[in-house]
Motif scaffolding. Structure first.
Motif, PDB file in Angstrom:
ATOM      1  N   GLN A 129       0.818  -1.211   0.000  1.00  0.00           N
ATOM      2  CA  GLN A 129       0.000   0.000   0.000  1.00  0.00           C
ATOM      3  C   GLN A 129       0.858   1.270   0.000  1.00  0.00           C
ATOM      4  N   GLU A 130       1.883   1.305   0.862  1.00  0.00           N
ATOM      5  CA  GLU A 130       2.690   2.512   1.028  1.00  0.00           C
ATOM      6  C   GLU A 130       4.095   2.307   0.474  1.00  0.00           C
ATOM      7  N   ASP A 183       6.798   1.467   3.035  1.00  0.00           N
ATOM      8  CA  ASP A 183       6.644   0.219   3.792  1.00  0.00           C
ATOM      9  C   ASP A 183       7.942  -0.579   3.732  1.00  0.00           C
TER      10      ASP A 183
END
Length: 397
Positions: free
Chosen positions: A87-88, A91
């Protein structure tokens, strides 16, 4: 007066019947598990094996992540791709995935960052880009905390027949150090295993999405993965969509080996409470059946029932009930484990007692607070499983 007596008698008979059904489920789980699990995987002609797209939604890093993901690069299967979804961009899992892709350049692996919001479910939002990009009709969704054996994917594909649309693995726990890991392993090998196997035998939808292989074309008929983004229990709803269309949903002969590196009893209990809330909202009838199939509660009420019906000594019946249940669970987890347990019988007894004494409390806790907290966000689940995020009020100026 006679009406009251008939009512009490009927209640006692109902409780005793529930007790008998529970033991039938227990025996069925042991027999079915013995026949089903840890079978030799049949090797088909490689040219006959279909390609598989493996979707790995990732969030954060734990001490076992590298080793868990590496098992997917070493699968003995002729044609598959791994689609990592993060998602990021910041991460920490990103660096681990990139290092594995460099270490195994011959494995078809791709990385998708950012996801796309298609619903309320953060897992679906994270993996939707990988799902849309999958080049094979067979999709395997596999959680980040799982590890695979070399023949696990082959075993799951072998379970796909012409009428089977979805294959799932029963959750279990790898052998890890620490008492909290043992408590998890005992739960998944006893309470969870009994209900999971029993439901599978009876054709009841019990699918979990931590390791789930399915035909993409059927999922698309139901609206595609974006449709299931409106549910937190997207795994259950996905399997139900297959069942509603006449497809068979089967369990694999290998269990899903959870191997998260960070674990504790508090985190485990929080997960059980969250799962219970999801089951209550998605399948409301579970709120009535789950409590009466717990060892201590069922033993207590059945002790009263048999003392009323047959004039047996309640305390003696209760103690025998608990002892036989304990022995049955020990046999069942040995079947699921497929070998000796990584603990002594005394350690098993302590972990078993903790699970049995605490689970009814956790069920009550789930009923008292229906709000689901997952990945630092709060959700409200409506009947039928449709979910909405609880947005905090804006700060006062």
């Amino acid at each position: 007066m006679e009406l009251v007596d008939y009512t009490i008698c009927g209640l006692a008979v109902l409780i005793f019947t529930s007790w008998c059904i529970n033991w039938l489920t227990h025996v069925m789980a042991i027999v079915y598990g013995k026949l089903k699990f840890h079978r030799q995987t049949t090797v088909l002609v490689p040219e006959e094996l279909p390609g598989v797209s493996i979707i790995k939604p990732l969030l954060g890093v734990d001490p076992h992540l590298f080793g868990n993901l590496e098992t997917f690069f070493n699968l003995k299967y002729p044609q598959y791709e791994i689609l990592f979804c993060i998602q990021e961009e910041m991460d920490g899992a990103l660096m681990i995935v990139q290092s594995l892709m460099q270490k195994y350049p011959k494995v078809d692996a791709k990385l998708f960052i950012g996801g796309k919001k298609v619903g309320i479910n953060p897992k679906v939002n994270n993996m939707i880009l990988g799902y849309d990009a999958a080049k094979f009709d067979l999709i395997l969704i596999s959680d980040s905390g799982l590890r695979m054996k070399e023949d696990t994917l082959l075993d799951m594909v072998n379970c796909l027949t012409e009428k089977t649309g979805l294959v799932h693995q029963m959750p279990y726990i790898c052998d890890r150090k620490g008492f909290s890991s043992l408590v998890e392993q005992i739960f998944f090998g006893t309470q969870q295993a009994k209900m999971y196997i029993g439901a599978n035998c009876l054709g009841i939808n019990c699918t979990t999405g931590m390791s789930c292989l399915f035909r993409k074309e059927v999922a698309e008929e139901a609206g595609g993965m974006k449709y299931f983004g409106q549910f937190l229990a997207e795994d259950y709803m996905l399997a139900q969509a297959f069942l509603d269309r006449g497809w068979i949903v089967r369990i694999s002969s290998q269990t899903a080996y959870q191997n998260a590196g960070n674990y504790s009893i508090a985190d485990f209990h929080a997960r059980l409470v969250r799962w219970t809330k999801l089951r209550i909202a998605t399948v409301p009838t579970t709120m009535f059946f789950e409590p009466i199939f717990q060892c201590m509660f069922l033993g207590a009420i059945t002790s009263w029932a048999v003392s009323y019906l047959f004039d047996w000594t309640a305390l003696v019946f209760f103690l025998i009930h608990v002892l036989v249940w304990f022995l049955g669970d020990y046999i069942l987890i040995s079947v699921v484990q497929g070998g000796p347990l990584p603990c002594s019988k005394f350690e098993f007894m302590v972990g078993w007692l903790l699970n049995e004494m605490s689970y009814l409390y956790l069920i009550c806790q789930a009923h008292l607070n229906p709000t689901v907290v997952w990945r630092s966000k709060k959700y409200r689940i409506k009947w039928g499983g449709i979910t909405e995020e609880i947005t905090p009020p804006p700060p006062k100026e």
